[in-house]
Structures are given as C-alpha cells and as structure tokens.
Motif scaffolding. Structure first.
Motif, PDB file in Angstrom:
ATOM      1  N   ASN A 235       0.832  -1.200   0.000  1.00 22.55           N
ATOM      2  CA  ASN A 235       0.000   0.000   0.000  1.00 22.55           C
ATOM      3  C   ASN A 235       0.868   1.252   0.000  1.00 22.55           C
ATOM      4  OD1 ASN A 235      -2.429  -1.396   0.013  1.00 22.55           O
ATOM      5  ND2 ASN A 235      -2.597  -1.397   2.239  1.00 22.55           N
ATOM      6  N   GLU A 236       0.413   2.256  -0.727  1.00 22.90           N
ATOM      7  CA  GLU A 236       1.099   3.547  -0.787  1.00 22.90           C
ATOM      8  C   GLU A 236       0.388   4.515   0.147  1.00 22.90           C
ATOM      9  OE1 GLU A 236       0.785   4.373  -4.925  1.00 22.90           O
ATOM     10  OE2 GLU A 236       2.485   3.091  -5.478  1.00 22.90           O
ATOM     11  N   ILE A 237       1.143   5.135   1.048  1.00 22.12           N
ATOM     12  CA  ILE A 237       0.577   5.985   2.089  1.00 22.12           C
ATOM     13  C   ILE A 237       0.886   7.445   1.788  1.00 22.12           C
ATOM     14  CG2 ILE A 237       0.489   6.444   4.553  1.00 22.12           C
ATOM     15  CD1 ILE A 237      -0.569   3.669   3.646  1.00 22.12           C
ATOM     16  N   ASP A 238      -0.168   8.237   1.754  1.00 22.64           N
ATOM     17  CA  ASP A 238      -0.081   9.677   1.504  1.00 22.64           C
ATOM     18  C   ASP A 238       0.209  10.383   2.827  1.00 22.64           C
ATOM     19  OD1 ASP A 238      -0.392  12.286   0.720  1.00 22.64           O
ATOM     20  OD2 ASP A 238      -2.506  12.114   0.157  1.00 22.64           O
ATOM     21  N   ALA A 239       1.323  11.105   2.898  1.00 24.11           N
ATOM     22  CA  ALA A 239       1.728  11.747   4.152  1.00 24.11           C
ATOM     23  C   ALA A 239       2.177  13.182   3.894  1.00 24.11           C
ATOM     24  CB  ALA A 239       2.861  10.962   4.824  1.00 24.11           C
ATOM     25  N   MET A 240       2.120  13.998   4.946  1.00 26.91           N
ATOM     26  CA  MET A 240       2.538  15.404   4.874  1.00 26.91           C
ATOM     27  C   MET A 240       3.366  15.736   6.110  1.00 26.91           C
ATOM     28  SD  MET A 240       2.276  18.384   3.172  1.00 26.91           S
ATOM     29  CE  MET A 240       0.785  18.360   2.161  1.00 26.91           C
ATOM     30  N   PHE A 241       4.537  16.348   5.894  1.00 27.45           N
ATOM     31  CA  PHE A 241       5.450  16.683   6.982  1.00 27.45           C
ATOM     32  C   PHE A 241       5.681  18.185   7.013  1.00 27.45           C
ATOM     33  CE2 PHE A 241      10.094  17.253   8.127  1.00 27.45           C
ATOM     34  CZ  PHE A 241       9.882  17.182   9.500  1.00 27.45           C
ATOM     35  N   VAL A 242       5.541  18.765   8.204  1.00 26.99           N
ATOM     36  CA  VAL A 242       5.863  20.175   8.428  1.00 26.99           C
ATOM     37  C   VAL A 242       7.005  20.228   9.438  1.00 26.99           C
ATOM     38  CG1 VAL A 242       5.031  22.400   9.244  1.00 26.99           C
ATOM     39  CG2 VAL A 242       3.498  20.922   7.937  1.00 26.99           C
ATOM     40  N   ASP A 243       8.132  20.789   9.024  1.00 22.73           N
ATOM     41  CA  ASP A 243       9.351  20.809   9.838  1.00 22.73           C
ATOM     42  C   ASP A 243       9.484  22.150  10.557  1.00 22.73           C
ATOM     43  OD1 ASP A 243      11.772  20.348  10.966  1.00 22.73           O
ATOM     44  OD2 ASP A 243      12.830  19.852   9.115  1.00 22.73           O
ATOM     45  N   ARG A 244       9.516  22.096  11.890  1.00 18.92           N
ATOM     46  CA  ARG A 244       9.673  23.313  12.687  1.00 18.92           C
ATOM     47  C   ARG A 244      11.001  23.336  13.437  1.00 18.92           C
ATOM     48  NH1 ARG A 244       4.571  25.114  14.385  1.00 18.92           N
ATOM     49  NH2 ARG A 244       3.308  25.707  12.615  1.00 18.92           N
ATOM     50  N   ARG A 245      11.904  22.412  13.123  1.00 22.33           N
ATOM     51  CA  ARG A 245      13.139  22.296  13.905  1.00 22.33           C
ATOM     52  C   ARG A 245      14.028  23.526  13.803  1.00 22.33           C
ATOM     53  NH1 ARG A 245      14.742  16.288  11.967  1.00 22.33           N
ATOM     54  NH2 ARG A 245      13.738  17.123  10.092  1.00 22.33           N
ATOM     55  N   GLU A 246      13.979  24.211  12.670  1.00 25.89           N
ATOM     56  CA  GLU A 246      14.830  25.385  12.489  1.00 25.89           C
ATOM     57  C   GLU A 246      14.094  26.681  12.787  1.00 25.89           C
ATOM     58  OE1 GLU A 246      17.991  25.001  11.963  1.00 25.89           O
ATOM     59  OE2 GLU A 246      17.751  22.818  11.823  1.00 25.89           O
ATOM     60  N   SER A 247      12.874  26.577  13.287  1.00 23.29           N
ATOM     61  CA  SER A 247      12.095  27.774  13.563  1.00 23.29           C
ATOM     62  C   SER A 247      12.334  28.236  15.004  1.00 23.29           C
ATOM     63  CB  SER A 247      10.602  27.497  13.348  1.00 23.29           C
ATOM     64  OG  SER A 247      10.108  26.646  14.370  1.00 23.29           O
ATOM     65  N   SER A 248      11.685  29.331  15.368  1.00 19.75           N
ATOM     66  CA  SER A 248      11.808  29.860  16.732  1.00 19.75           C
ATOM     67  C   SER A 248      10.791  29.239  17.680  1.00 19.75           C
ATOM     68  CB  SER A 248      11.608  31.387  16.711  1.00 19.75           C
ATOM     69  OG  SER A 248      10.335  31.708  16.167  1.00 19.75           O
TER      70      SER A 248
END
Length: 513
Positions: A235-248
């Motif tokens: 199965n192919e899984i649709d995913a979304m990643f939001v990266d906040r590691r470099e934010s304040s």
C-alpha cells in the motif's frame, strides 16, 4: 509523439503552488476550486454503477434483456461509447500538449521517476496532481534493522486460539464455516465502510475541494512536504510533513505524528491542533483515504503506521524519544500499536478514543446480530486499543469508552493501587458531570499531592521506574489518594462533542514524574 502520448495518459494537474502566496490553477486542474466536477464525473458515475450493478442485473434479467438477441446490440452500443470516450481522452491530451505549463509539469514528473534527484523532487513538490503518479519517497525496508514477521505484515495482538483435538477441530471448523463466510462478507462489504466511512469513494469526491485547499494551506503557509511511503503490504501511504526544527517555536524539535479519525484526513483532521501549538507534525491518511491506496483493515493500518514511524526515524532523523503520537477517535488503534511497538517514544496522546470496538459495534446493531457482530469484529476488525495500551506504557459520562481505556491502563500499571478501593474512587471521579463535581470528589478524599509524589519518587528510586508498580504496604486511604492522583494526571477532560477538534491550547504532553 511520445510527449503527446504522455499528455494523453498523464495525471490530472490540480494546482501549481507558489511560495507563501496564493496558488494558481492550471488550465487542466479546475478541481482545486470547483470540486473536481468536470472530467471526474465519469469516475463518480462508474462508482455508482459498480455498487448498483447487482440490482441492475437483476432488473435486466426480470425484464428479459439478458437474452442473446438483446445483448448483442447492446454490446455494439457499448463499443461506440468506448470509442467516444477514447476520442475525448485524445482531445484532452491535445489540450494538455498545447499547454506549456502542463508540458513543463509532465517533464519534471518523468524526470522524477527516471532519476529522482532531490532537486527534481523539489521541483515536483510545486505541483498538486493525481497522487497515483507521485513517485515513492520512502520504502518500509529502507531501514535494514526492521523485519516483518509474516507475509501479512507487522505483528498484531490476536485472540488466542481455542485448543481442540484434530477430529473435534475439523468438525468444529465445518460447523462454523457458514458463520465464517458470513463474517467475512460483512467485514469486507458494508462493515469496513461503516467503520471507516472516509474510505467511501463518493464521500471523498464530496470533500475533494476541502482536501485540496487543506494541502495548499500546509504547503504554502507552513512549507509542508508531501510524500509517498510504501508499506510492507504494497500500500502507498499519503503523508505530509511540516518541519519546525529550524524555527523559533519552542516545541519545534518535537515531532507529533497524527492518527486521524474514521472520516478524517490530514488535510482537514486533527493535524492543525499540534501544528498551531508549534510542533513539527507528520500527518498521514489511512489506507484507502485520499491519496493512500488499499483498504483500512487492522493489519493494513498497522503496516501503514509502521512505515510512518520508520520514515520519521530513519529519513526525517527524529529520535524515538522526540516523537509524540497523537490520535483522534479510531486513530487510537494505530497510535496504541505504535506505542506498543516503539516503547521509547516520548508520549502518547489520545483524544476521544475507546478501549474496544465490540461494545461500540453492539450499541448500533440489532440484538439479534450480537453473535455475528462480535465474531466479525474479533476476527476481521479487531481494534483492541485497550490490550495494546496495556503493553505500551500509557453523554452519560460513564458510557464514554475513553474512561474504560483509562481504567484498564491504571489497572495494568498500578494493580495494587487500583485494587477495590482505588478502582471505586476513580469510577466515582469519572462519573462527575462537571469540573466542579470532579474537584469536589478530589477534595472529599483529601488527596495529599506531596505524599503521592513522594511515594512514586521513592518507588522510582528503588526500582528504576519499572512498571507495574507493586506495593503491598499502603493503607486503603493511601490507595484511594494515589488512585485519584494518578487518574487526574493521566486524563484531562475537555467538554465537547466527539467531532470537535481539540484546540491547540488544550494539547499538552503527558505528565512525567
């Protein structure tokens, strides 16, 4: 000619993103604002025809239309319709061929499948198109340390088989065969669709505009990265990643993996709660939801959750102790599976979830179907959140299955504390219908929080925090106080309906000693 063929067979292009600005629609992709009502009506009609075909065949048979003399002319008519559809597809391909924007897109898409460099994939991320054509970004077996126990996928907790002699076992199997067939049919037809209505195609078409707008918001406002994960079952899984590691953001280095409800999608589900609270987030859609393939059965769900965890750890680079799993409603199954299979994660947060599916299923089905419902759920749709939670860590108000989940967790982790007195006072606290009543119950038993903390701290110092907590030297009064203290630390009540998303102000990580 090759490029024309690519345009004819290529995916629908919904939207072209701009960096932190309004998206512009492609000439080929008006679904982004108008709900995919133009060319996609053919697939809607096909879906309706598929589900009504048994009734249609029965009607045609009763009317005598299934005779050879009447079938042959119909086949000529069908052939003519297919030719017309092929002509429409060719015209659409010619229209795309004359559109420079689509030509640029199809070139980038072909390059991403052929060479797949990060630069090409970054260009491809500027387009929103039919996810079936999206290249796979991460496979379940890329992490060499992982393995799968059998051909079905990752391990699940399953009911213990009853031991019988060979002869009795064979006769029992023959006797139960009709019931087994009925359970299989119920589970794989309307059963799983009732359990996961978000997998119904017509519902997905209805919410398509909201899904496209939600994807655009995540990409353009939060620099979200959409990705395709390949699970061990294919199965192919649709995913979304939001990266906040470099934010304040102070919580940006923590990743919250969101497990949606039975009609939820990461585009419009519970993902905004940790996102607005400042965490890095990773959302994914159940198998059969939106861009994810397959069907949402327990084994497929666990396989999908496993590849999501692997992606977070081995591709995104988050340590397990920096990962929080957050679930809404039915998402509690995959969340508790992850906590059981990855015990080093930082926290597990369950919102409006339940301990066991069987009691919920029996409430909505006739009493005469009790045996069929129980057998079907246990064999094919066994969402045993409570059992998985035992091994992981963690409105008549007492009809809330989340309360049962709390009781089972506390009874497993603190069996001596949750003896007769402890369980009774926790139930009394859970029966409170308001915050004032909760506080009244808490104060009535004169809970000494400092004493409770000292008991837990001394046990942690002596045993290294190992659970379950075994202490026989507590008085009944001490058990009552400690039981209420622990219940209040593990459960936070938020007054709302089941389908109300948790506000980000109420999203808090679990208590640690």
């Amino acid at each position: 000619m090759a490029k024309l063929l690519s345009c004819v067979l290529g995916p629908r292009l919904y939207r072209v993103y701009r960096d932190r600005g309004p998206a512009r629609r492609s000439r080929d992709g008006d679904e982004a604002a108008e709900g995919a009502q133009d060319g996609s009506w053919a697939s809607v009609i096909w879906s309706i025809s598929y589900y009504t075909s048994p009734l249609a065949m029965f009607y045609l048979y009763r009317k005598g239309y299934l005779t050879l003399s009447k079938v042959v002319p119909f086949s000529h008519y069908a052939g003519t319709m297919l030719l017309l559809l092929a002509g429409v597809a060719c015209l659409r391909g010619i229209g795309r061929w004359t559109n420079p924007q689509y030509i640029q897109f199809i070139t980038i898409l072909e390059d991403s499948h052929r060479i797949g460099t990060p630069e090409v994939k970054k260009k491809l991320a500027s387009y929103n198109f039919d996810f079936r054509s999206w290249p796979v970004d991460f496979r379940w077996d890329e992490a060499s340390s992982r393995w799968v126990s059998d051909s079905r996928g990752v391990s699940l907790l399953r009911p213990e088989p009853k031991h019988r002699s060979a002869a009795n076992g064979f006769l029992h199997a023959i006797k139960k065969l009709p019931c087994q067939i009925a359970s299989y049919v119920v589970a794989h037809t309307f059963g799983r669709r009732m359990l996961y209505p978000g997998s119904v195609y017509l519902l997905q078409k209805a919410v398509m505009p909201m899904l496209l707008q939600g994807q655009a918001r995540l990409v353009e406002e939060y620099n979200g990265k959409r990705t395709k994960l390949l699970a061990c079952d294919g199965n192919e899984i649709d995913a979304m990643f939001v990266d906040r590691r470099e934010s304040s953001e102070p919580h940006g280095k923590k990743l919250v993996i969101c497990c949606e409800g039975n009609a939820g999608f990461y585009e419009v589900g519970c993902l905004p709660t940790p996102l607005d609270a400042g965490y890095s987030v990773l959302g994914w859609n159940h198998p059969g939801f939106a861009g994810s393939t397959g069907v949402p059965l327990p084994q497929n769900e666990a396989n999908a959750m496993d590849v999501v965890m692997q992606y977070a750890i081995h591709r995104l680079g988050f340590l397990p102790e920096d990962i929080v799993v957050y679930a809404w409603s039915i998402g509690g199954f995959t969340a508790t599976w992850a906590a059981m299979s990855y015990p080093d994660i930082s926290a597990l947060v369950l919102d409006a979830s339940f301990d066991d599916l069987v009691p919920l299923a029996l409430k909505v089905m006739p009493e005469s179907c009790r045996g069929l419902v129980t057998r079907t759920v246990r064999q094919y749709l066994n969402l045993n959140n409570g059992e998985q939670l035992w091994l992981s860590v963690l409105q008549d108000i007492m009809s809330n299955r989340g309360n049962d989940l709390l009781l089972k967790l506390l009874q497993h982790r603190y069996p001596r504390v949750m003896a007769e007195e402890g369980a009774r006072v926790v139930r009394e606290w859970l029966e409170a219908s308001s915050a004032v009543e909760e506080a009244s119950v808490y104060s009535a038993y004169e809970v000494d929080q400092d004493w409770c903390l000292s008991v837990l701290s001394s046990y942690q110092a002596e045993h290294g925090g190992a659970l379950p907590l075994e202490r026989d030297d507590m008085t009944p009064e001490g058990r009552r106080q400690l039981a209420l203290f622990l219940a209040r630390k593990h459960l936070r009540n938020f007054e709302a309906t089941h389908c109300t998303p948790l506000p980000h102000s109420a999203f808090r990580l679990p208590w640690h000693l």
